[in-house]
Write a protein that holds these residues in place. Structure first.
Motif, PDB file in Angstrom:
ATOM      1  N   SER A  52       0.850  -1.195   0.000  1.00  0.00           N
ATOM      2  CA  SER A  52       0.000   0.000   0.000  1.00  0.00           C
ATOM      3  C   SER A  52       0.884   1.241   0.000  1.00  0.00           C
ATOM      4  O   SER A  52       1.973   1.237   0.581  1.00  0.00           O
ATOM      5  N   VAL A  53       0.403   2.297  -0.654  1.00  0.00           N
ATOM      6  CA  VAL A  53       1.123   3.567  -0.715  1.00  0.00           C
ATOM      7  C   VAL A  53       0.336   4.620   0.051  1.00  0.00           C
ATOM      8  O   VAL A  53      -0.873   4.780  -0.159  1.00  0.00           O
ATOM      9  N   ASP A  54       1.014   5.330   0.952  1.00  0.00           N
ATOM     10  CA  ASP A  54       0.404   6.447   1.663  1.00  0.00           C
ATOM     11  C   ASP A  54       0.833   7.754   1.000  1.00  0.00           C
ATOM     12  O   ASP A  54       2.033   8.010   0.832  1.00  0.00           O
ATOM     13  N   VAL A  55      -0.151   8.575   0.622  1.00  0.00           N
ATOM     14  CA  VAL A  55       0.124   9.860  -0.027  1.00  0.00           C
ATOM     15  C   VAL A  55      -0.644  10.949   0.708  1.00  0.00           C
ATOM     16  O   VAL A  55      -1.874  10.877   0.830  1.00  0.00           O
ATOM     17  N   GLU A  56       0.082  11.951   1.198  1.00  0.00           N
ATOM     18  CA  GLU A  56      -0.573  13.098   1.822  1.00  0.00           C
ATOM     19  C   GLU A  56      -0.892  14.128   0.741  1.00  0.00           C
ATOM     20  O   GLU A  56       0.001  14.596   0.029  1.00  0.00           O
ATOM     21  N   THR A  57      -2.157  14.482   0.612  1.00  0.00           N
ATOM     22  CA  THR A  57      -2.599  15.386  -0.443  1.00  0.00           C
ATOM     23  C   THR A  57      -2.293  16.841  -0.075  1.00  0.00           C
ATOM     24  O   THR A  57      -1.961  17.159   1.071  1.00  0.00           O
ATOM     25  N   LEU A  58      -2.450  17.735  -1.050  1.00  0.00           N
ATOM     26  CA  LEU A  58      -2.188  19.151  -0.817  1.00  0.00           C
ATOM     27  C   LEU A  58      -3.204  19.790   0.117  1.00  0.00           C
ATOM     28  O   LEU A  58      -2.937  20.852   0.692  1.00  0.00           O
ATOM     29  N   ASP A  59      -4.363  19.160   0.278  1.00  0.00           N
ATOM     30  CA  ASP A  59      -5.348  19.682   1.229  1.00  0.00           C
ATOM     31  C   ASP A  59      -5.315  18.940   2.563  1.00  0.00           C
ATOM     32  O   ASP A  59      -6.261  19.012   3.352  1.00  0.00           O
ATOM     33  N   GLY A  60      -4.218  18.209   2.825  1.00  0.00           N
ATOM     34  CA  GLY A  60      -3.980  17.650   4.150  1.00  0.00           C
ATOM     35  C   GLY A  60      -4.581  16.291   4.433  1.00  0.00           C
ATOM     36  O   GLY A  60      -4.490  15.800   5.559  1.00  0.00           O
ATOM     37  N   ARG A  61      -5.175  15.628   3.451  1.00  0.00           N
ATOM     38  CA  ARG A  61      -5.731  14.293   3.674  1.00  0.00           C
ATOM     39  C   ARG A  61      -4.666  13.226   3.424  1.00  0.00           C
ATOM     40  O   ARG A  61      -3.731  13.440   2.652  1.00  0.00           O
ATOM     41  N   LEU A  62      -4.815  12.084   4.066  1.00  0.00           N
ATOM     42  CA  LEU A  62      -3.885  10.972   3.870  1.00  0.00           C
ATOM     43  C   LEU A  62      -4.597   9.867   3.098  1.00  0.00           C
ATOM     44  O   LEU A  62      -5.579   9.291   3.575  1.00  0.00           O
ATOM     45  N   LEU A  63      -4.104   9.599   1.902  1.00  0.00           N
ATOM     46  CA  LEU A  63      -4.676   8.544   1.070  1.00  0.00           C
ATOM     47  C   LEU A  63      -3.871   7.266   1.264  1.00  0.00           C
ATOM     48  O   LEU A  63      -2.639   7.289   1.216  1.00  0.00           O
ATOM     49  N   ASN A  64      -4.575   6.164   1.485  1.00  0.00           N
ATOM     50  CA  ASN A  64      -3.939   4.847   1.555  1.00  0.00           C
ATOM     51  C   ASN A  64      -4.390   4.057   0.332  1.00  0.00           C
ATOM     52  O   ASN A  64      -5.562   3.690   0.214  1.00  0.00           O
ATOM     53  N   ILE A  65      -3.454   3.825  -0.581  1.00  0.00           N
ATOM     54  CA  ILE A  65      -3.798   3.258  -1.886  1.00  0.00           C
ATOM     55  C   ILE A  65      -3.200   1.858  -1.998  1.00  0.00           C
ATOM     56  O   ILE A  65      -1.969   1.701  -2.043  1.00  0.00           O
ATOM     57  N   PRO A  66      -4.038   0.821  -2.022  1.00  0.00           N
ATOM     58  CA  PRO A  66      -3.516  -0.546  -2.150  1.00  0.00           C
ATOM     59  C   PRO A  66      -3.069  -0.836  -3.584  1.00  0.00           C
ATOM     60  O   PRO A  66      -3.722  -0.433  -4.546  1.00  0.00           O
ATOM     61  N   ILE A  67      -1.947  -1.534  -3.707  1.00  0.00           N
ATOM     62  CA  ILE A  67      -1.415  -1.937  -5.013  1.00  0.00           C
ATOM     63  C   ILE A  67      -1.315  -3.460  -5.006  1.00  0.00           C
ATOM     64  O   ILE A  67      -0.485  -4.038  -4.296  1.00  0.00           O
ATOM     65  N   SER A  68      -2.168  -4.097  -5.782  1.00  0.00           N
ATOM     66  CA  SER A  68      -2.157  -5.560  -5.843  1.00  0.00           C
ATOM     67  C   SER A  68      -1.557  -6.082  -7.143  1.00  0.00           C
ATOM     68  O   SER A  68      -1.282  -7.279  -7.264  1.00  0.00           O
ATOM     69  N   VAL A  99      -5.186   7.558  -9.649  1.00  0.00           N
ATOM     70  CA  VAL A  99      -6.241   7.798  -8.660  1.00  0.00           C
ATOM     71  C   VAL A  99      -7.044   8.989  -9.173  1.00  0.00           C
ATOM     72  O   VAL A  99      -6.546  10.121  -9.204  1.00  0.00           O
ATOM     73  N   THR A 100      -8.264   8.748  -9.584  1.00  0.00           N
ATOM     74  CA  THR A 100      -9.052   9.789 -10.249  1.00  0.00           C
ATOM     75  C   THR A 100      -9.470  10.898  -9.282  1.00  0.00           C
ATOM     76  O   THR A 100      -9.710  10.661  -8.094  1.00  0.00           O
ATOM     77  N   GLU A 101      -9.511  12.112  -9.824  1.00  0.00           N
ATOM     78  CA  GLU A 101     -10.005  13.311  -9.137  1.00  0.00           C
ATOM     79  C   GLU A 101      -9.265  13.610  -7.835  1.00  0.00           C
ATOM     80  O   GLU A 101      -9.841  14.117  -6.873  1.00  0.00           O
TER      81      GLU A 101
END
Length: 234
Positions: A165-181, A192-194
């Protein structure tokens, strides 16, 4: 005969003596039998128009903005010093002025903001326009491509082959956890759309977040591990 009155910006036209009918005209004709009088006046007659005004070159200035400024929008205030004509119309003085720029979310590199006639004033000139050109500063995490944001994740070869999984902190301060299978190869991209930049025409719409991967290969492998990898990939 066209005369240019040098230095004053005035254009003078000398009257055609063959058709002049002033009080100094003689009784001689001009040879075309039309009865026009030949003027004996020694000074030319001038038609004096309004002074000519010239428009100086447009003034260009860079406006350096961070990616956060262009994501959220902001207001930038810039102080300029310009020459202002005094009330007598001949002398001038230097005065400061604050220009306010409302940066809209989603503006791109190269966006131009024009302040009309905010340049120096002069007695016979039109003040120049001042044009600010957006220059985007580099960002430590993201690279912008139009409305998309590019994020590069560093992963191990093991992660590329087994999932993570990849953790990405967005420019508006949210933390996205994106699984990569998927199996991640060097040109693999996860979209990751939008989750990209807002669109300047409609800030409610967004571009995409595109994740690329830098796969870290081990410096060396033991014979046993090489054998295990061969067995696993058969």
């Amino acid at each position: 005969l066209l005369q240019v009155y040098a230095g004053a910006g005035l254009i003078g036209f000398v009257a055609d003596i063959s058709t002049c009918h002033c009080r100094r005209s003689t009784g001689e004709t001009n040879g075309n039998n039309e009865g026009s009088k030949i003027c004996q006046a020694t000074e030319p007659a001038f038609i004096i128009p309004e002074p000519l005004k010239w428009n100086p070159t447009i003034i260009h200035r860079d406006l350096h903005l961070s990616l956060d400024d262009l994501f959220h929008g902001c207001t930038k205030k810039i102080k300029i010093s310009r020459r202002i004509m005094n009330e007598d119309g001949y002398t001038s003085s230097i005065k400061d002025k604050i220009l306010s720029i409302n940066v809209k979310p989603g503006w791109k590199e190269g966006t131009r903001i024009i302040f009309s006639k905010e340049g120096d004033q002069g007695p016979n000139s039109i003040p120049a326009d001042i044009v600010f050109i957006v220059r985007q500063k580099s960002h430590p995490m993201f690279v912008r491509q139009l409305n998309d944001l590019i994020y590069k994740a560093q992963i191990s070869l093991e992660m590329a082959l087994t999932g993570f999984s990849v953790d990405v902190e967005t420019l508006d301060g949210r933390l996205l956890n994106i699984p990569i299978s998927d199996l991640v190869h060097p040109t693999y991209k996860k979209v990751v759309t939008e989750e990209g930049m807002p669109l300047s025409q409609d800030a409610s719409q967004r571009g995409n977040l595109i994740i690329t991967f830098d796969i870290q290969f081990p410096d060396k492998l033991s014979a046993e591990r090489k054998h295990l990898i061969k067995q696993a990939l058969k």
